[in-house]
Design a protein around this motif. Structure first.
Motif, PDB file in Angstrom:
ATOM      1  N   LEU A  99       0.818  -1.378  -0.033  1.00 24.12           N
ATOM      2  CA  LEU A  99       0.077   0.107   0.084  1.00 24.12           C
ATOM      3  C   LEU A  99       1.032   1.209  -0.004  1.00 24.12           C
ATOM      4  O   LEU A  99       0.536   2.235  -0.713  1.00 24.12           O
ATOM      5  CB  LEU A  99      -0.865   0.044   1.237  1.00 24.12           C
ATOM      6  CG  LEU A  99      -2.088   0.869   1.175  1.00 24.12           C
ATOM      7  CD1 LEU A  99      -3.157  -0.009   0.186  1.00 24.12           C
ATOM      8  CD2 LEU A  99      -2.736   1.023   2.459  1.00 24.12           C
ATOM      9  N   TYR A 153       2.347   1.947  -3.469  1.00 24.15           N
ATOM     10  CA  TYR A 153       1.313   2.585  -4.326  1.00 24.15           C
ATOM     11  C   TYR A 153       0.980   3.983  -4.035  1.00 24.15           C
ATOM     12  O   TYR A 153       0.973   4.733  -4.682  1.00 24.15           O
ATOM     13  CB  TYR A 153       0.185   1.421  -4.362  1.00 24.15           C
ATOM     14  CG  TYR A 153       0.484   0.490  -5.491  1.00 24.15           C
ATOM     15  CD1 TYR A 153       0.389   0.914  -6.780  1.00 24.15           C
ATOM     16  CD2 TYR A 153       0.719  -0.568  -5.066  1.00 24.15           C
ATOM     17  CE1 TYR A 153       1.009  -0.322  -7.574  1.00 24.15           C
ATOM     18  CE2 TYR A 153       1.134  -1.818  -5.865  1.00 24.15           C
ATOM     19  CZ  TYR A 153       0.996  -1.378  -7.246  1.00 24.15           C
ATOM     20  OH  TYR A 153       1.386  -2.488  -7.982  1.00 24.15           O
ATOM     21  N   GLN A 197       3.819   5.661  -5.401  1.00 23.23           N
ATOM     22  CA  GLN A 197       3.712   5.816  -6.839  1.00 23.23           C
ATOM     23  C   GLN A 197       2.886   7.257  -7.108  1.00 23.23           C
ATOM     24  O   GLN A 197       3.204   7.829  -7.951  1.00 23.23           O
ATOM     25  CB  GLN A 197       2.836   4.683  -7.422  1.00 23.23           C
ATOM     26  CG  GLN A 197       3.627   4.113  -8.669  1.00 23.23           C
ATOM     27  CD  GLN A 197       2.563   3.094  -9.167  1.00 23.23           C
ATOM     28  OE1 GLN A 197       1.413   3.076  -9.065  1.00 23.23           O
ATOM     29  NE2 GLN A 197       3.448   1.833  -9.794  1.00 23.23           N
ATOM     30  N   THR A 198       1.836   7.460  -6.262  1.00 22.54           N
ATOM     31  CA  THR A 198       0.992   8.576  -6.670  1.00 22.54           C
ATOM     32  C   THR A 198       1.727   9.666  -6.385  1.00 22.54           C
ATOM     33  O   THR A 198       1.444  10.960  -6.825  1.00 22.54           O
ATOM     34  CB  THR A 198      -0.272   8.624  -6.018  1.00 22.54           C
ATOM     35  OG1 THR A 198       0.114   8.709  -4.422  1.00 22.54           O
ATOM     36  CG2 THR A 198      -1.064   7.617  -6.052  1.00 22.54           C
ATOM     37  N   ASN A 212       5.195   9.866  -9.323  1.00 16.65           N
ATOM     38  CA  ASN A 212       4.644   9.530 -10.702  1.00 16.65           C
ATOM     39  C   ASN A 212       5.130  10.722 -11.531  1.00 16.65           C
ATOM     40  O   ASN A 212       5.222  11.910 -11.379  1.00 16.65           O
ATOM     41  CB  ASN A 212       3.035   9.427 -10.865  1.00 16.65           C
ATOM     42  CG  ASN A 212       2.819   8.413 -11.071  1.00 16.65           C
ATOM     43  OD1 ASN A 212       3.563   7.031 -11.389  1.00 16.65           O
ATOM     44  ND2 ASN A 212       1.592   7.564 -10.340  1.00 16.65           N
ATOM     45  N   THR A 213       5.141  10.579 -13.077  1.00 13.91           N
ATOM     46  CA  THR A 213       5.495  11.504 -13.702  1.00 13.91           C
ATOM     47  C   THR A 213       4.467  12.734 -13.722  1.00 13.91           C
ATOM     48  O   THR A 213       4.760  13.863 -13.801  1.00 13.91           O
ATOM     49  CB  THR A 213       5.453  11.098 -15.171  1.00 13.91           C
ATOM     50  OG1 THR A 213       6.039   9.692 -15.314  1.00 13.91           O
ATOM     51  CG2 THR A 213       6.068  11.989 -16.366  1.00 13.91           C
ATOM     52  N   ASN A 214       3.224  12.579 -13.622  1.00 12.15           N
ATOM     53  CA  ASN A 214       2.151  13.728 -13.320  1.00 12.15           C
ATOM     54  C   ASN A 214       1.645  13.629 -11.995  1.00 12.15           C
ATOM     55  O   ASN A 214       0.739  13.848 -11.494  1.00 12.15           O
ATOM     56  CB  ASN A 214       1.186  13.509 -14.092  1.00 12.15           C
ATOM     57  CG  ASN A 214       0.567  12.474 -14.520  1.00 12.15           C
ATOM     58  OD1 ASN A 214       0.668  11.577 -13.510  1.00 12.15           O
ATOM     59  ND2 ASN A 214      -0.390  12.339 -15.341  1.00 12.15           N
ATOM     60  N   ILE A 263       9.868   7.971 -10.805  1.00 12.74           N
ATOM     61  CA  ILE A 263       9.264   6.613 -10.921  1.00 12.74           C
ATOM     62  C   ILE A 263      10.191   6.087 -11.972  1.00 12.74           C
ATOM     63  O   ILE A 263      10.665   6.709 -12.966  1.00 12.74           O
ATOM     64  CB  ILE A 263       7.812   7.018 -11.283  1.00 12.74           C
ATOM     65  CG1 ILE A 263       7.020   5.556 -11.031  1.00 12.74           C
ATOM     66  CG2 ILE A 263       7.731   7.487 -12.536  1.00 12.74           C
ATOM     67  CD1 ILE A 263       6.231   5.484  -9.887  1.00 12.74           C
ATOM     68  N   PHE A 264       9.972   4.446 -11.849  1.00 10.79           N
ATOM     69  CA  PHE A 264      10.700   3.779 -12.903  1.00 10.79           C
ATOM     70  C   PHE A 264      12.297   4.043 -12.848  1.00 10.79           C
ATOM     71  O   PHE A 264      12.822   3.925 -14.002  1.00 10.79           O
ATOM     72  CB  PHE A 264      10.092   3.787 -14.120  1.00 10.79           C
ATOM     73  CG  PHE A 264       8.538   3.433 -13.900  1.00 10.79           C
ATOM     74  CD1 PHE A 264       8.143   2.605 -12.884  1.00 10.79           C
ATOM     75  CD2 PHE A 264       7.737   4.096 -14.888  1.00 10.79           C
ATOM     76  CE1 PHE A 264       6.894   2.222 -12.862  1.00 10.79           C
ATOM     77  CE2 PHE A 264       6.533   3.700 -14.776  1.00 10.79           C
ATOM     78  CZ  PHE A 264       5.908   2.874 -13.990  1.00 10.79           C
ATOM     79  N   VAL A 289       7.515  -2.088  -8.563  1.00  8.54           N
ATOM     80  CA  VAL A 289       6.395  -0.815  -8.243  1.00  8.54           C
ATOM     81  C   VAL A 289       6.975   0.526  -8.627  1.00  8.54           C
ATOM     82  O   VAL A 289       6.439   1.214  -9.216  1.00  8.54           O
ATOM     83  CB  VAL A 289       5.578  -1.200  -7.068  1.00  8.54           C
ATOM     84  CG1 VAL A 289       4.591  -0.050  -7.021  1.00  8.54           C
ATOM     85  CG2 VAL A 289       4.829  -2.544  -6.973  1.00  8.54           C
TER      86      VAL A 289
END
Lengths: 304, 385, 404
Positions: free
Chosen positions: A133, A136, A139-140, A143-145, A165-166, A245
């Motif tokens: 959790l 993720y 991630q938000t 993130n790119t945006n 990210i990534f 992730v």
């Protein structure tokens, strides 16, 4: 100078006492055997099996290992993934220590004693939320945006979104969030157990705050720092989730865009029926972890 | 380096490292002026005034919580003060940070650095400054010689006995050649046998170095055997400052008389005063004392009689002070025996005698005995404060 | 070895995602899913019981219980409800994630535990070898006459001439992309993935079979079996993938990660197929699209099988037959877990207009007279195992691509 032995004789004979001691060890040995040693031995053993018609066949063949080592720098290039794992794990651990040690110091020395427990609970609370959790949630943010880029773009600090990210930086963020509560807890406990008189003694002998920190506090926190480093690097080496992730499975680092070794193992396991070979790969990873553990314990034990 | 020269260089070092004017030709090394200390609403030290002369061994004694350790910490700069001033060799060090004071402490549990060897522990204070390694090594060697630690220099702290640890702690404190040494109950962590031996060593060391030792303890044996002067503290105040003999024979207050522990205290009223003798009426009977102080009939006083001045006989003997009491128990302390008796009014009396004497008696419990003593052995204190 | 999406992907999470469109829930479900990814896969795929309809049980299966081992989606009430209502039987599902896990569940359970299995084409072969599934009689399946040409006699579902499984759903691994960054007319060939302006903008599934199969098609579109390559051709396939690598930002076993990356615009395109983004499109992200490039793409196939040790063989056969009906396939193609296409050509008759549009049952603008799904099916090739090399060799080349 002879100090008289004043302790009363133990009422048990040493023999009985030691037998009881062994009895008390039974649960420990059983637990370790069933949940650690046995699976480990089994895993290592399977590493020497081979595969016939999609079925793992018991035996003793070093073919898996010779094949894996043969592909260290060509084809599968396991060395690249191992290097990526070691690099990410080492840098994550270092970052973790750099973040958590000052935090734990602040907790022990700046937070009033009656608030420490509460502050500690807050600090390690993330540990009780689901790891995935948290990934993720990150991630938000990255993130790119995502949140971070949106804010930075709006503030005008950046013109194009930061690529977090990534990349392996993303991997590190996820790992750090996992490691931090445990590192803080370990360091807090170690720091709390340091006799604070020693710091007063150091100051009393003329040491500045900085000298007391480097000459007394850091050496005395060494066991905690080493445990954290061992813990952090082993967890980082073994983790697959953050690397997938947040790291995108093949995230970029200073070394290049390679997957982590754990990811490679997971993928081979999932994609092939070749359990023996996957076991051999996993054994390599575990061997690295054991090496870190042994080195760490040795290093931490010097003062004892 | 001879011991005398250690003291000498100490003086030089102090002159160099502190900004004070050249050492004034005063014999006072440490001065505590009007010190008060508050923790929030609670005042833990009241109006502390004390001067310690150069080369003096001062013991600060008192029950737990009396403020003696706080006072020591204040001298070291480990704790601040609310009002007052601390002067060391004429320099006001009240606001000087702890690490610039050179007032090293020997801690109750030694506080040796477990991650360093004996050598590194001793050298610690020197390695912090600008000293070069080749200056440090001989100093450590000299100090190790002084403290009989030569063989132990490369050991780890965990490999040392209690006595060895203490010697390392002292060596570590003295390496910077301080003007004063603070000791916080340094014997409490030692074996009883070792304590007596260390007392002698410590006293000799202090005399050799010729610097002031401030020694905090709750153990009067240590204080009495080593100190040139004793400071008795209670509830954040100094009750009495004096030589061991003064403290012992002339307790200034009830607290001191009781705390010293060997005294029997009888409360009563003066009924007669003549040229030589004061007569006090106590519940236990009449007690006679020399009239050195001004007492008038009707004054409420306390008669103090040291336990080792009491005679104990089965039959009445001719003496001015004599009280009947029954034996409740006895306690053997090495060559001494302590008898606990109870008077008819239920008052407990302590008597200390030599063993040889008690052998001849073989007294049964509850035996009716007679306590007697000389008039000059009775001290009178004013009414309890 | 036969997962459409790699074993680590959990489909259940997608199901929850579809059920509740809120992001938070998606993450929560993902949590469960991805934990399963690590080691606890068996825990994640618990058995679910579908609630039977209220219709009075009247038929043969009354009171009986059927146990099915399947991918997610087959257990959804829309899919299985009508069967339960018609037969009066209760159907329990154990859902799995990946063919390896399916075999694991099967081997760990006593014989007779399961009555039917939904399996991928390649795994049907393994189930036959294990003797776990019973032959099917083609004559029992009148519905087969409505099947499209590919799945009427799909080689993967046959042992020699003997039918062993009946197709239930399929889909392709074409190029999914974001129309905000790529126009559909730009996405006609696999070469688009090598475009320099897509650097760090391409997402992959972490599984060598579909990726290398697609690369094989990109290079050798006329090869009838993209998995039948000479060593020389295999090296070229690897080189082609390595050429793409600088553009690859994401290689994940988790389908939801890919969907999220599309939504967050962290990736712009990927050889992942239409079925992956169709839930997102249904969610309102209508800027996503997918095509099968002109060179073709790899295709996955699910089929229903009958367990040899079933204790309710008649009822189990009824279920296999039911899964071949257009009604059931219309529902499983639109499952909430993830989408797919129906082998039965009559299935679209049981879909709404929106569903048909979403899945591609619409005229192909480039190929008049044909449905989009049909022209895509023609260009796709079934996923298979390497023919001339061992799987490990392919895996090793795939590792090289990933570490390049």
């Amino acid at each position: 100078m002879q100090i008289p032995f004043t302790r009363p004789q133990a009422s048990w004979t040493p023999d009985r006492a030691s037998r009881l001691k062994y009895l008390c060890l039974v649960p420990v040995v059983l637990y370790d055997s069933i949940f650690f040693l046995l699976p480990l031995v089994f895993l290592i053993w399977i590493g020497f099996w081979s595969v016939e018609n999609y079925r793992a066949v018991p035996g003793f063949s070093i073919a898996n290992y010779s094949d894996i080592f043969g592909q260290f720098f060509s084809r599968s290039r396991y060395a690249y993934a191992i290097a990526q794992s070691v690099w990410v794990s080492a840098t994550t651990t270092l970052l973790g220590l750099l973040l958590c040690y000052p935090f734990a110091l602040g907790l022990v020395f700046l937070v009033p004693a009656r608030l420490q427990r509460f502050a500690l609970v807050l600090a390690i609370a993330p540990f009780w939320t689901s790891y995935i959790l948290r990934l993720y949630a990150w991630q938000t943010v990255i993130n790119t945006n995502g949140l971070l880029n949106t804010v930075l773009l709006r503030l005008g600090w950046i013109d194009v979104p930061l690529q977090i990210i990534f990349t392996q930086m993303g991997t590190r963020i996820g790992l750090l969030h996992y490691l931090a509560p445990i590192m803080i807890l370990i360091l807090y406990l170690v720091l709390r157990n340091i006799d604070q008189t020693l710091l007063r003694a150091s100051e009393n002998l003329g040491a500045t705050l900085w000298q007391s920190f480097w000459r007394v506090l850091v050496p005395l926190s060494k066991p905690g720092l080493v445990y954290c480093a061992v813990f952090g690097s082993i967890i980082s080496l073994g983790d697959v989730l953050s690397g997938i992730v947040l790291g995108g499975g093949t995230g970029k680092s200073l070394l290049g865009s390679f997957p982590l070794f754990s990811t490679v193992i997971l993928n081979e396991y999932a994609a092939s029926t070749n359990l023996p070979r996957t076991s051999a790969l996993a054994t390599l990873l575990i061997a690295m972890m054991v090496m870190i553990l042994v080195l760490g314990l040795q290093f931490a034990a010097v003062d004892e | 380096m001879s011991h005398a020269s250690i003291a000498q260089t100490t003086a030089q070092a102090t002159a160099q490292t502190t900004l004070a004017s050249p050492i004034p030709m005063t014999t006072t090394d440490l001065e505590l002026c009007q010190i008060a200390k508050c923790y929030g609403q609670q005042q833990v030290l009241h109006d502390i005034n004390l001067s310690v002369k150069a080369g003096e061994f001062v013991a600060i004694m008192g029950p737990s919580g009396c403020g003696k350790t706080t006072l020591l910490n204040i001298i070291a700069g480990l704790e601040g003060i609310s009002t007052g001033a601390v002067r060391l060799r004429g320099q006001d060090i009240t606001r000087l940070p702890v690490n610039q004071r050179n007032t090293p402490m020997v801690w109750q549990h030694f506080a040796l650095f477990p991650h360093l060897t004996v050598r590194q522990n001793i050298a610690f204070g020197l390695t912090l400054g600008k000293h070069r390694q080749r200056e440090i090594a001989p100093k450590v060697q000299t100090m190790a010689g002084l403290m009989h630690l030569e063989e132990l220099l490369d050991r780890r702290i965990s490999q040392l006995s209690g006595g060895q640890k203490q010697r390392v702690a002292i060596a570590r404190a003295l390496i910077t050649e301080p003007p004063i040494l603070l000791l916080d109950e340094p014997m409490s962590a030692l074996d009883p046998h070792l304590r007596v031996r260390m007392q002698g060593e410590l006293k000799r060391l202090q005399q050799t170095l010729g610097i002031a030792f401030i020694y905090v303890t709750h153990n009067q044996n240590e204080a009495f055997s080593m100190a040139d002067r004793i400071v008795v503290m209670n509830q954040g105040r100094i009750e009495q400052v004096g030589t061991p003999a003064e403290i012992y024979t002339q307790p200034a207050t009830h607290f001191v008389a009781e705390f010293v522990g060997n005294n029997n205290l009888f409360d009563g009223t003066v009924i007669e005063v003549n040229a030589t003798t004061v007569t006090v009426q106590c519940p236990q009977g009449k007690i006679y004392a020399h009239s050195e102080q001004n007492h008038a009939p009707g004054d409420r006083v306390t008669a103090v009689v040291p336990a080792d001045r009491l005679r104990l006989t089965p039959q009445p003997v001719p003496a001015q002070n004599i009280i009947q009491a029954s034996l409740r128990g006895c306690e053997f302390m090495g060559s001494q025996v302590i008898y606990w008796l109870e008077t008819a009014t239920g008052y407990e009396v302590k008597v200390m005698r030599q063993e040889a004497f008690s052998d001849s008696l073989a007294l049964p419990i509850n035996a009716e005995l007679y306590l007697s003593w000389e008039t000059e052995d009775t001290m009178l204190l004013g009414e309890r404060g | 070895m036969n997962q459409r999406h790699n074993p680590l992907i959990t489909s259940r999470e997608m199901m929850v995602n579809a059920l509740s469109r809120r992001r938070f829930i998606r993450y929560a479900s993902l949590a469960a899913g991805a934990v399963a990814t690590t080691k606890l896969a068996s825990c994640a795929a618990g058995s679910t019981t579908s609630e039977a309809g209220t219709a009075a049980p009247t038929a043969s299966g009354s009171g009986k219980t059927l146990r099915i081992l399947s991918w997610a989606g087959y257990d959804e009430a829309d899919v299985i409800g009508p069967f339960e209502a018609a037969t009066g039987a209760k159907v329990e599902f154990k859902t799995y994630v990946g063919g390896e896990q399916m075999l694991q569940f099967l081997n760990q359970s006593p014989a007779g535990t399961f009555d039917g299995i939904i399996s991928d084409g390649e795994y049907v072969v393994k189930l036959m070898e294990l003797g776990a599934i019973a032959p099917l009689n083609a004559a029992d399946f009148t519905t087969l006459s409505d099947y499209n040409a590919v799945y009427k006699e799909f080689a993967g579902f046959y042992q020699g001439d003997q039918m062993m499984a009946v197709g239930t759903r399929f889909g392709n691994y074409g190029i999914a992309f974001n129309t905000k960054f790529l126009k559909p007319e730009e996405v006609t060939s696999w070469e688009v993935l090598a475009r320099p302006d897509l650097q760090g903008k391409v997402g992959f599934f972490d599984w060598y079979l579909p990726n290398m199969g697609n690369a094989s098609l990109a290079l050798f579109p006329d090869n009838p079996n993209p998995y039948d390559l000479t060593d020389e051709q295999l090296l070229q396939v690897k080189e082609w993938l390595i050429k793409i690598k600088p553009n690859v930002a994401l290689i994940t076993p988790n389908i939801q990660d890919i969907t999220n990356a599309f939504i967050n615009e962290s990736i712009v395109a990927g050889p992942v197929g239409d079925w992956l983004i169709q839930n997102a499109i249904a969610d309102g992200h209508d800027n996503f699209a997918a095509v099968v490039p002109q060179e073709g793409s790899i295709r996955w196939s699910e089929g229903a099988t009958l367990c040899a040790a079933s204790q309710n063989p008649d009822l189990a056969l009824e279920w296999v037959k039911y899964m071949s009906t257009p009604e059931a396939q219309a529902r499983i193609a639109n499952a909430k877990a993830y989408k797919g296409l129906a082998p039965n050509t009559k299935a679209p008759d049981h879909m709404s207009a929106d569903e048909k549009t979403l899945l591609g049952y619409i005229p192909d603008p480039n190929n008049s007279g044909k449905l989009l799904v049909d022209s895509q099916l023609e260009r796709s090739r079934a996923r298979q195992l390497p023919v001339n090399q061992t799987e490990q060799v392919w895996q090793d080349y795939y590792n090289e691509f990933k570490t390049s």
